[in-house]
Design a protein around this motif. Structure first.
Motif, PDB file in Angstrom:
ATOM      1  N   LEU A 101    -111.549-108.322  34.428  1.00 50.33           N
ATOM      2  CA  LEU A 101    -111.706-107.142  35.205  1.00 50.33           C
ATOM      3  C   LEU A 101    -111.806-107.781  36.578  1.00 50.33           C
ATOM      4  CD1 LEU A 101    -114.239-105.073  33.108  1.00 50.33           C
ATOM      5  CD2 LEU A 101    -111.964-104.443  33.668  1.00 50.33           C
ATOM      6  N   VAL A 102    -112.304-108.745  36.730  1.00 45.40           N
ATOM      7  CA  VAL A 102    -112.424-109.531  38.194  1.00 45.40           C
ATOM      8  C   VAL A 102    -110.958-109.750  38.496  1.00 45.40           C
ATOM      9  CG1 VAL A 102    -113.130-111.446  39.443  1.00 45.40           C
ATOM     10  CG2 VAL A 102    -114.960-110.258  37.916  1.00 45.40           C
ATOM     11  N   ARG A 103    -110.154-110.386  37.760  1.00 53.96           N
ATOM     12  CA  ARG A 103    -108.867-110.769  38.043  1.00 53.96           C
ATOM     13  C   ARG A 103    -107.895-109.583  38.305  1.00 53.96           C
ATOM     14  NH1 ARG A 103    -109.763-114.748  33.902  1.00 53.96           N
ATOM     15  NH2 ARG A 103    -108.863-113.589  32.540  1.00 53.96           N
ATOM     16  N   SER A 104    -108.394-108.278  37.702  1.00 48.18           N
ATOM     17  CA  SER A 104    -107.538-107.247  37.843  1.00 48.18           C
ATOM     18  C   SER A 104    -108.062-106.393  39.166  1.00 48.18           C
ATOM     19  CB  SER A 104    -107.615-106.417  36.885  1.00 48.18           C
ATOM     20  OG  SER A 104    -107.344-106.756  35.575  1.00 48.18           O
ATOM     21  N   GLY A 105    -108.924-106.975  39.909  1.00 49.23           N
ATOM     22  CA  GLY A 105    -109.678-106.418  41.073  1.00 49.23           C
ATOM     23  C   GLY A 105    -110.432-105.253  40.710  1.00 49.23           C
ATOM     24  N   LEU A 106    -110.703-105.054  39.453  1.00 48.65           N
ATOM     25  CA  LEU A 106    -111.860-103.793  39.283  1.00 48.65           C
ATOM     26  C   LEU A 106    -113.154-103.984  39.145  1.00 48.65           C
ATOM     27  CD1 LEU A 106    -109.572-102.771  36.216  1.00 48.65           C
ATOM     28  CD2 LEU A 106    -109.196-101.806  38.505  1.00 48.65           C
TER      29      LEU A 106
END
Length: 169
Positions: free
Chosen positions: A97-102
């Motif tokens: 989720l961090v890598r997706s910017g969420l």
């Protein structure tokens, strides 16, 4: 959304019949097999809906959990506790989720060793859109009306209580 494999006969009913012939009647075998197959079907349907958002149902659940928190953030340990998943799974889910910017991560000021997962504005937008899409397809349960969904919930409640999934009170 992928269509479930359609067979000319019900393989679970056939397995139940063969089971009866070999070991006698065990209704719980047919029930568990049916529950597990339903789980596979529902997970595939729900994952197909959230996939365009770069999510799996597990990641969606984590985002929803963060939106339910007052500040939009929770300790990683609390996420694992509430979703009943292993810390490694929480780390994997949150990192994606961090890598997706969420989601963002930051040190927990109340626990020098802990980390907080914080939902981002983009994460809030995605969870709202994904939720609308999931609600539009009744979370894969459109074959059931509201009363039947309540019955399913009630039927599974004793199993969940016995597994300490939540407190009975």
């Amino acid at each position: 959304m992928p269509k479930p494999l359609s067979l000319p006969f019900d393989p679970i009913a056939r397995a139940d019949e063969l089971w009866k012939q070999r070991w006698g009647s065990v209704p719980s075998m047919a029930a568990i097999t049916s529950i597990m197959r339903a789980h596979q079907i529902l997970l595939a349907e729900v994952d197909a809906v959230v996939k365009p958002y770069g999510l799996t149902f597990a990641r969606y659940e984590a985002l929803v959990l963060l939106t339910f928190s007052k500040a939009g953030e929770l300790p990683m340990s609390k996420i694992g506790e509430r979703l009943m998943v292993h810390p490694t799974s929480v780390t994997n889910t949150v990192d994606r989720l961090v890598r997706s910017g969420l989601v963002a991560k930051r040190p927990n000021p109340n626990d020098g060793r802990g980390t907080l997962a914080v939902i981002t504005d983009k994460g809030r937008e995605v969870v709202e859109s994904a939720t609308r899409d999931l609600m539009a397809m009744d979370f894969g349960l459109s074959a059931y009306d509201a009363e039947e969904c309540a019955e399913i919930f009630a039927m599974l409640r004793p199993l969940r209580i016995a597994a300490n999934d939540f407190d009975e009170d």
